[in-house]
Design a protein around this motif. Structure first.
Motif, PDB file in Angstrom:
ATOM      1  N   ALA A   1      -2.900  -4.655  -5.769  1.00  0.00           N
ATOM      2  CA  ALA A   1      -4.233  -4.239  -5.320  1.00  0.00           C
ATOM      3  C   ALA A   1      -5.270  -4.789  -6.285  1.00  0.00           C
ATOM      4  CB  ALA A   1      -4.346  -2.717  -5.256  1.00  0.00           C
TER       5      ALA A   1
ATOM      6  N   THR B   1     -12.143  -3.372  -2.049  1.00  0.00           N
ATOM      7  CA  THR B   1     -10.730  -3.318  -2.396  1.00  0.00           C
ATOM      8  C   THR B   1      -9.882  -4.196  -1.479  1.00  0.00           C
ATOM      9  OG1 THR B   1     -10.423  -1.385  -0.979  1.00  0.00           O
ATOM     10  CG2 THR B   1     -10.925  -0.979  -3.297  1.00  0.00           C
TER      11      THR B   1
ATOM     12  N   TYR C   1      -5.493  -4.723  -0.671  1.00  0.00           N
ATOM     13  CA  TYR C   1      -4.152  -4.231  -0.949  1.00  0.00           C
ATOM     14  C   TYR C   1      -3.100  -5.147  -0.339  1.00  0.00           C
ATOM     15  CZ  TYR C   1      -6.480   0.185  -2.052  1.00  0.00           C
ATOM     16  OH  TYR C   1      -7.284   1.149  -2.598  1.00  0.00           O
TER      17      TYR C   1
ATOM     18  N   LYS D   1      -0.321  -0.641   1.513  1.00  0.00           N
ATOM     19  CA  LYS D   1      -1.468  -0.101   2.251  1.00  0.00           C
ATOM     20  C   LYS D   1      -1.165   1.294   2.776  1.00  0.00           C
ATOM     21  CE  LYS D   1      -3.707  -4.349   3.832  1.00  0.00           C
ATOM     22  NZ  LYS D   1      -3.990  -5.233   4.991  1.00  0.00           N
TER      23      LYS D   1
ATOM     24  N   THR E   1      -3.917   3.680  -3.887  1.00  0.00           N
ATOM     25  CA  THR E   1      -5.374   3.601  -3.928  1.00  0.00           C
ATOM     26  C   THR E   1      -5.813   3.090  -5.290  1.00  0.00           C
ATOM     27  OG1 THR E   1      -5.603   5.466  -2.394  1.00  0.00           O
ATOM     28  CG2 THR E   1      -7.528   4.878  -3.716  1.00  0.00           C
TER      29      THR E   1
END
Length: 121
Positions: A49, A57, A59, A64, A68
């Motif tokens: 990420a 952002t 990923y 995904k 986070t």
């Protein structure tokens, strides 16, 4: 120079959670993108990420909805919150920061020392 200090790795059971942190210090004039990579045994290092200075952002498809990434610009710190961990998430996780060390000097990339994440019952 820029130093990156990572923390938060460890052993967790499948389905568990971990939070990684990476703080940049030293001659940091500005920080651009920040990100996390990982490398499992026998595999190439891969992007997990990344987050831009503006908070955009990106990923890897494999994480995904489970991971986070976030950052605290005041602390030059990037975080990776990992949920629903799977055995295939087991790897050494590396922080990567694109930083500027002085005005007029172009950005460069810096790596953390790596932190082990092991997902196993």
């Amino acid at each position: 120079q820029v130093q990156l200090v990572e923390s938060g790795g460890g052993l967790v059971q499948p389905g568990g959670s971990l939070r990684l942190s990476c703080a940049a210090s030293g001659s940091v004039f500005g920080v651009n993108a920040m990100g996390w990579f990982r490398q499992a045994p026998g595999k190439e290092r891969e992007l997990v990420a990344r987050i831009t200075s503006g908070g955009v952002t990106h990923y890897a498809d494999s994480v995904k909805g489970r991971f986070t990434i976030s950052r605290d610009n005041a602390k030059n710190t990037v975080y990776l919150q990992m949920f629903s961990l799977k055995p295939e998430d087991t790897a050494v996780y590396y922080c990567n920061v694109i930083a500027v060390i002085a005005p007029g000097i172009g950005p460069d990339g810096y790596w953390g020392q790596g932190t082990q994440v092991t997902v196993s019952s």
